[in-house]
Scaffold this active site. Structure first.
Site, PDB file in Angstrom:
ATOM      1  N   ILE A 128       0.821  -1.060  -0.061  1.00  0.00           N
ATOM      2  CA  ILE A 128      -0.151   0.108   0.109  1.00  0.00           C
ATOM      3  C   ILE A 128       0.715   1.149  -0.170  1.00  0.00           C
ATOM      4  O   ILE A 128       0.428   2.030  -0.272  1.00  0.00           O
ATOM      5  CB  ILE A 128      -1.019   0.028   1.284  1.00  0.00           C
ATOM      6  CG1 ILE A 128      -0.230   0.577   2.634  1.00  0.00           C
ATOM      7  CG2 ILE A 128      -1.820  -1.216   1.403  1.00  0.00           C
ATOM      8  CD1 ILE A 128      -1.136   0.569   3.560  1.00  0.00           C
ATOM      9  N   ASP A 129       2.225   1.088   0.208  1.00  0.00           N
ATOM     10  CA  ASP A 129       2.957   2.527   0.459  1.00  0.00           C
ATOM     11  C   ASP A 129       3.213   3.157  -0.794  1.00  0.00           C
ATOM     12  O   ASP A 129       3.795   4.113  -0.951  1.00  0.00           O
ATOM     13  CB  ASP A 129       4.251   1.936   1.301  1.00  0.00           C
ATOM     14  CG  ASP A 129       4.240   1.415   2.565  1.00  0.00           C
ATOM     15  OD1 ASP A 129       2.948   1.897   2.992  1.00  0.00           O
ATOM     16  OD2 ASP A 129       4.899   0.656   3.201  1.00  0.00           O
ATOM     17  N   ARG A 164     -12.635  21.079  16.578  1.00  0.00           N
ATOM     18  CA  ARG A 164     -11.509  20.312  16.927  1.00  0.00           C
ATOM     19  C   ARG A 164     -10.417  20.275  15.965  1.00  0.00           C
ATOM     20  O   ARG A 164     -10.919  20.359  14.955  1.00  0.00           O
ATOM     21  CB  ARG A 164     -11.977  19.178  17.326  1.00  0.00           C
ATOM     22  CG  ARG A 164     -10.850  17.896  17.856  1.00  0.00           C
ATOM     23  CD  ARG A 164     -11.528  16.675  18.050  1.00  0.00           C
ATOM     24  NE  ARG A 164     -12.556  16.626  19.124  1.00  0.00           N
ATOM     25  CZ  ARG A 164     -13.666  15.822  19.031  1.00  0.00           C
ATOM     26  NH1 ARG A 164     -13.848  15.230  17.924  1.00  0.00           N
ATOM     27  NH2 ARG A 164     -14.460  15.795  19.861  1.00  0.00           N
ATOM     28  N   GLY A 187      -8.952  17.132   1.424  1.00  0.00           N
ATOM     29  CA  GLY A 187      -8.957  18.637   1.826  1.00  0.00           C
ATOM     30  C   GLY A 187      -8.256  19.122   2.968  1.00  0.00           C
ATOM     31  O   GLY A 187      -8.838  19.909   3.836  1.00  0.00           O
ATOM     32  N   CYS A 188      -7.477  18.426   3.577  1.00  0.00           N
ATOM     33  CA  CYS A 188      -6.375  18.667   4.662  1.00  0.00           C
ATOM     34  C   CYS A 188      -5.875  19.748   4.682  1.00  0.00           C
ATOM     35  O   CYS A 188      -5.270  20.418   3.692  1.00  0.00           O
ATOM     36  CB  CYS A 188      -5.433  17.429   5.003  1.00  0.00           C
ATOM     37  SG  CYS A 188      -6.215  15.830   5.294  1.00  0.00           S
ATOM     38  N   LYS A 215     -10.496  30.284  11.561  1.00  0.00           N
ATOM     39  CA  LYS A 215     -10.515  28.918  11.103  1.00  0.00           C
ATOM     40  C   LYS A 215     -11.310  28.105  12.389  1.00  0.00           C
ATOM     41  O   LYS A 215     -10.698  28.351  13.481  1.00  0.00           O
ATOM     42  CB  LYS A 215      -9.032  28.197  10.767  1.00  0.00           C
ATOM     43  CG  LYS A 215      -9.440  26.766  10.477  1.00  0.00           C
ATOM     44  CD  LYS A 215     -10.030  26.740   9.046  1.00  0.00           C
ATOM     45  CE  LYS A 215      -9.947  25.179   8.509  1.00  0.00           C
ATOM     46  NZ  LYS A 215     -10.735  25.040   7.305  1.00  0.00           N
TER      47      LYS A 215
END
Length: 321
Positions: A128-129, A164, A187-188, A215
């Site tokens: 997966i890497d 949070r 969308g980080c 924010k």
């Protein structure tokens, strides 16, 4: 001319490995070859856990995660005496060639069997890497990416509800392809990649500036092994005054039914590996580049071909923060 081949999966499991096994088995059978499955990787080979497979052995596995052959890490394979015994076991079954599905460590085992014992091996990139050279994508990467994005979406729901900050630790070891891609797709607000030196103070200052601008919540995607994400969460909360929690996705990224892309990629690669062996080409690994299946000398994949860091992708992500 080869008559019998074997297939094994080694190292960490990845969604799509079963599809790759199926691709190898059914393609080989279609060419009149006998196929053997080696259970539990190189360790299983050493313990002679070998069973003949037929087309029904791989029925209804294309949609299953993991690997029905099993996998195991076997550091003892570094011992040349162990490798010699493994080559002897393969030949005792009349097996002429081997397909190895796994990452760079699995490739090294295939390389040594080919070099030391003139035993034809072909490697398929199963991890997966996405950290194997010579291929744009590894088997399992796209499925793991979707798993990570799904997790980020869920964390955003609850983070926005509670004002949070959430830190998401994503797998990848020293390759941040998963983190960068999931960060963009999810969308980080912040993406921390292993290829760039991590500066905790700079990250915290960025978060502070974002909060000043109004924010109310944020998601931070970070590649594993860079820092203790739980201590980072405590430090951010203490500094910026927002509740901060860390989530380690861990092995959940390895599981689950493979996506369509991984099923197709694995099937194509499995068939291509059989074609290479029928052409007498051992000591190679299979990849996909620019949508085309390719093969490289497995030694080059291990030693010479450098993975290209997605610096342009990260630049885009920074502009979107």
């Amino acid at each position: 001319m080869i008559k019998k081949i074997a297939v094994l999966t080694s190292g960490g499991d990845a969604p799509g490995m079963n599809a790759a096994i199926r691709g190898v088995v059914r393609s080989a059978l279609a060419e009149g070859l006998e196929v053997f499955g080696i259970y539990d990787g190189y360790q299983g080979l050493y313990n002679n856990k070998i069973k003949q497979l037929n087309r029904y052995s791989v029925s209804d596995v294309i949609n299953r995660g993991g690997t029905f052959l099993g996998s195991a890490r076997f550091p003892e394979f570094k011992d040349p005496n162990i490798r010699a015994k493994c080559a002897e076991i393969l030949r005792s079954h009349g097996i002429d060639a081997l397909v190895v599905i796994g990452g760079d460590g699995s490739y090294m085992g295939a390389k040594l069997l080919t070099e030391e014992h003139s035993f034809p091996c072909v490697g398929l990139p199963g991890t997966i890497d996405n950290d194997v050279a010579g291929t744009d994508y590894t088997i399992g990467y796209q499925t793991a990416l979707q798993t990570a994005v799904d997790a980020i979406d869920r964390l955003r729901d609850t983070s926005s509800s509670h004002q949070r900050i959430s830190i998401v630790e994503i797998m990848g070891r020293h390759c941040s392809d998963l983190t960068i891609s999931a960060g963009i797709a999810g969308g980080c607000e912040y993406i921390v990649a292993s290829e760039i030196e991590f500066n905790r103070e700079e990250l915290i200052q960025q978060i502070e500036r974002s909060i000043i601008r109004g924010k109310r919540h944020a998601i931070i995607a970070i590649t594993e092994l860079l820092t203790d994400v739980h201590s980072l969460a405590k430090e951010i909360e203490a500094r910026v005054g927002h509740e901060t929690r860390a989530t380690v996705l861990g092995h959940i990224q390895r599981g689950g039914s493979p996506c369509a892309f991984d099923r197709i990629l694995a099937s194509r690669m499995g068939a291509y590996a059989v074609d290479l062996l029928l052409q007498g080409k051992g000591g190679y690994c299979v990849g996909i580049q620019n949508e085309q299946l390719v093969h490289h000398d497995i030694i080059d994949a291990i030693n010479n071909m450098q993975r290209v860091f997605k610096a342009d992708w990260l630049k885009v992500a920074k502009r979107l923060e």
